[in-house]
Write an enzyme that holds these catalytic residues in place. Sequence first.
Site, PDB file in Angstrom:
ATOM      1  N   LYS A 116       0.846  -1.207   0.000  1.00 51.33           N
ATOM      2  CA  LYS A 116       0.000   0.000   0.000  1.00 51.33           C
ATOM      3  C   LYS A 116       0.875   1.249   0.000  1.00 51.33           C
ATOM      4  CE  LYS A 116      -1.769   1.588   4.000  1.00 51.33           C
ATOM      5  NZ  LYS A 116      -1.453   3.006   4.281  1.00 51.33           N
ATOM      6  N   ASN A 117       1.904   1.250   0.849  1.00 52.00           N
ATOM      7  CA  ASN A 117       2.693   2.472   1.036  1.00 52.00           C
ATOM      8  C   ASN A 117       3.735   2.687  -0.035  1.00 52.00           C
ATOM      9  OD1 ASN A 117       1.087   2.946   3.196  1.00 52.00           O
ATOM     10  ND2 ASN A 117       2.586   2.339   4.742  1.00 52.00           N
TER      11      ASN A 117
ATOM     12  N   CYS B  22      -5.475  12.037  12.329  1.00 49.80           N
ATOM     13  CA  CYS B  22      -6.182  10.755  12.177  1.00 49.80           C
ATOM     14  C   CYS B  22      -6.177  10.080  13.542  1.00 49.80           C
ATOM     15  CB  CYS B  22      -5.495   9.893  11.117  1.00 49.80           C
ATOM     16  SG  CYS B  22      -3.960   9.183  11.717  1.00 49.80           S
TER      17      CYS B  22
ATOM     18  N   ARG C 229      -1.379  14.731  12.574  1.00 47.92           N
ATOM     19  CA  ARG C 229      -0.496  14.316  11.471  1.00 47.92           C
ATOM     20  C   ARG C 229      -0.053  15.587  10.724  1.00 47.92           C
ATOM     21  NH1 ARG C 229      -1.410   8.919  10.034  1.00 47.92           N
ATOM     22  NH2 ARG C 229       0.446   9.048   8.749  1.00 47.92           N
TER      23      ARG C 229
ATOM     24  N   ASP D  47       4.222   0.385  12.133  1.00 47.57           N
ATOM     25  CA  ASP D  47       3.003  -0.261  11.630  1.00 47.57           C
ATOM     26  C   ASP D  47       2.914  -1.734  12.027  1.00 47.57           C
ATOM     27  OD1 ASP D  47       3.115   1.560   8.476  1.00 47.57           O
ATOM     28  OD2 ASP D  47       2.426   2.131  10.470  1.00 47.57           O
TER      29      ASP D  47
ATOM     30  N   ARG E  12      -8.630  -0.771   4.048  1.00 48.74           N
ATOM     31  CA  ARG E  12      -7.787   0.309   3.521  1.00 48.74           C
ATOM     32  C   ARG E  12      -6.394  -0.228   3.171  1.00 48.74           C
ATOM     33  NH1 ARG E  12      -6.894   5.272   6.993  1.00 48.74           N
ATOM     34  NH2 ARG E  12      -5.577   5.593   5.169  1.00 48.74           N
TER      35      ARG E  12
HETATM   36  C1  EPZ Z   1       3.992   6.846   6.376  1.00 45.31           C
HETATM   37  O1  EPZ Z   1       3.187   7.871   6.950  1.00 45.31           O
HETATM   38  C2  EPZ Z   1       3.090   5.633   6.246  1.00 45.31           C
HETATM   39  N1  EPZ Z   1       1.960   5.952   5.373  1.00 45.31           N
HETATM   40  C3  EPZ Z   1       2.563   5.223   7.623  1.00 45.31           C
HETATM   41  O2  EPZ Z   1       1.794   4.039   7.460  1.00 45.31           O
HETATM   42  C4  EPZ Z   1       3.765   4.901   8.519  1.00 45.31           C
HETATM   43  O3  EPZ Z   1       3.314   4.562   9.805  1.00 45.31           O
HETATM   44  C5  EPZ Z   1       4.690   6.128   8.583  1.00 45.31           C
HETATM   45  O4  EPZ Z   1       5.095   6.500   7.243  1.00 45.31           O
HETATM   46  C6  EPZ Z   1       5.946   5.844   9.398  1.00 45.31           C
HETATM   47  O5  EPZ Z   1       6.644   4.784   8.829  1.00 45.31           O
HETATM   48  C7  EPZ Z   1       2.143   5.941   4.033  1.00 45.31           C
HETATM   49  O6  EPZ Z   1       3.237   5.710   3.541  1.00 45.31           O
HETATM   50  C8  EPZ Z   1       0.936   6.230   3.194  1.00 45.31           C
HETATM   51  P1  EPZ Z   1       5.965  10.233   8.593  1.00 45.31           P
HETATM   52  P2  EPZ Z   1       3.752   9.403   7.009  1.00 45.31           P
HETATM   53  O7  EPZ Z   1       5.881  11.473   7.804  1.00 45.31           O
HETATM   54  O8  EPZ Z   1       4.498   9.704   5.772  1.00 45.31           O
HETATM   55  C9  EPZ Z   1       5.630  13.373  12.135  1.00 45.31           C
HETATM   56  C10 EPZ Z   1      -0.102   2.655   7.655  1.00 45.31           C
HETATM   57  O9  EPZ Z   1      -0.741   2.134   8.575  1.00 45.31           O
HETATM   58  N2  EPZ Z   1       5.609  14.383  11.067  1.00 45.31           N
HETATM   59  O10 EPZ Z   1       7.229   9.410   8.520  1.00 45.31           O
HETATM   60  O11 EPZ Z   1       2.635  10.283   7.382  1.00 45.31           O
HETATM   61  C11 EPZ Z   1       4.323  12.580  12.174  1.00 45.31           C
HETATM   62  O12 EPZ Z   1       3.356  13.274  12.939  1.00 45.31           O
HETATM   63  C12 EPZ Z   1       0.377   4.090   7.798  1.00 45.31           C
HETATM   64  O13 EPZ Z   1       0.185   2.095   6.565  1.00 45.31           O
HETATM   65  C13 EPZ Z   1       5.671  15.727  11.394  1.00 45.31           C
HETATM   66  O14 EPZ Z   1       5.756  16.089  12.561  1.00 45.31           O
HETATM   67  O15 EPZ Z   1       4.763   9.262   8.239  1.00 45.31           O
HETATM   68  C14 EPZ Z   1       4.728  11.284  12.813  1.00 45.31           C
HETATM   69  O16 EPZ Z   1       4.754  11.438  14.214  1.00 45.31           O
HETATM   70  C15 EPZ Z   1       0.126   4.654   9.187  1.00 45.31           C
HETATM   71  N3  EPZ Z   1       5.634  16.652  10.405  1.00 45.31           N
HETATM   72  C16 EPZ Z   1       6.170  11.081  12.309  1.00 45.31           C
HETATM   73  O17 EPZ Z   1       6.622  12.361  11.856  1.00 45.31           O
HETATM   74  C17 EPZ Z   1       5.533  16.298   9.078  1.00 45.31           C
HETATM   75  O18 EPZ Z   1       5.513  17.189   8.205  1.00 45.31           O
HETATM   76  C18 EPZ Z   1       6.270  10.072  11.171  1.00 45.31           C
HETATM   77  O19 EPZ Z   1       5.576  10.593  10.111  1.00 45.31           O
HETATM   78  C19 EPZ Z   1       5.459  14.922   8.766  1.00 45.31           C
HETATM   79  C20 EPZ Z   1       5.499  13.982   9.774  1.00 45.31           C
END
Ligand code: EPZ
Length: 425
Positions: A22-23, A116, A121, A306, A398
């Site tokens: 998915k990701n 979410c 997020r 995850d 999803r």
């Molecule tokens: C990706 O989300 C994945 N989703 C998530 O999978 C996964 O848990 C996550 O990476 C971490 O590996 C997809 O790829 C579609 P991040 P993403 O930006 O990109 C903070 C699933 O179940 N952050 O690495 O949103 C954020 O709040 C989903 O498949 C900021 O503060 O993850 C979080 O605490 C859930 N500011 C941390 O960083 C930003 O601008 C990790 O977020 C961006 C993120």
Amino acid sequence: MTIWHINGGNTLHGSVAVQGAKNAVLPIMAASVLAPCETELRNVPELRDVNTTLRILRHLGCTAERGGDAVYIDSRGMSRNDIPHSLMRELRSSVIFLGAILARCGEARLSMPGGCELGPRPVDLHLEALRALGADVRERGGDIVCRAEGALTGTRIVLPFPSVGATENVMLAACAAEGETVVCNAAREPEIVDLQRYLQNLGAAITGAGTATITVGGFRPRRAVEHRILSDRIAAATLLCACAATGGEMELTDAHPAHFLTVLDSLSEAGCDIMTTSSSVRLRSTGRLIAPKPVVTRPYPGFPTDAQPPLMAACLKARGTTVFTENIFTNRYRHAEEFRRLGANVSIEGRVAYISGVEKLTGAPLTASDLRAGAAMLVAALSAEGHTELLDDDYICRGYDGFDRRLAALGADIRCETQAKGGPV
Ligand code: EPZ
């Protein structure tokens, strides 16, 4: 709304192929609008998030169709540069379209993606990185409006945190920048390597994905590209956790065990026998599990956040106490609280969850709070005695393609019924 009915206690046996990631597929579908081109993707899982992304592509004026495990996208007819709230609210990770639409159109307008179930997020890292490339980024009336007066300018960007989404957004926007862009402290997930592979096939001069430094140095788009989506390491980990929880023997094919070694290490510490090849994993679980070493979630190649919920589900009856520390999201223990309804012994102190193994779990009504929590509840229910009814507001579909079908084929007593929203009273 989907209602899952599980009668726990069966062990799992057999071989199952792992779905496409998915990701990986979501950012690659966004990348398909970078230039007017035809994209054919294979090994695309049947997921609600993929269907939402197809609708976004059609909204933008692209042709986007599914046929079996393939998705066909023709972005030559792209005519819009906005994603409305109605679509963004369905899939907050569609913020990944920002960089691609900005690169293609010079302007992008997206409804601000909300938080979410996992907590707030924010997308500040995405927006700061796009500003560093020279984009004018404003937040106006609940929308993000990005404009590039003239071309974006390549530069060196250091991400304060290796955000997966921010890394992907910069990779896409940088394809349109003049000059070289170097992204430092980039996320290193395998899905980002798959995105790079697609972009290279599309004509981007991009290297370094999988390391902390990604370099983008130009883009000569091709008119057509074919790509097979990477195997889903989290779906693989979830299936293995199910077998660890119930006992039995499972073989996963079309897997990449090198992408989830930390999960395999924890399952091995818990007493599972694990054998791997480059594209398969065989797990055998006999007798009661034992608590693995403390599990600490970190950016890749650390333990994936995850996989924390499904591994926790597998450890609910493990002898001893399993300690989890969740460092990525602020609110990712709602499944832990729900496990108590099955008789699990769970205590939570901030980012740390303590799971003291119990001898027995008993089926009970559960409610899924998010995608991975819902899958974890299925894992726990499979190892509980008696019937569990899981209410799922269409979270699991999803990210998991035919999860009931795959588990039933391995011997699980599981079925799901779909209720129209506002169903019978
Ligand atoms: C990706 O989300 C994945 N989703 C998530 O999978 C996964 O848990 C996550 O990476 C971490 O590996 C997809 O790829 C579609 P991040 P993403 O930006 O990109 C903070 C699933 O179940 N952050 O690495 O949103 C954020 O709040 C989903 O498949 C900021 O503060 O993850 C979080 O605490 C859930 N500011 C941390 O960083 C930003 O601008 C990790 O977020 C961006 C993120």
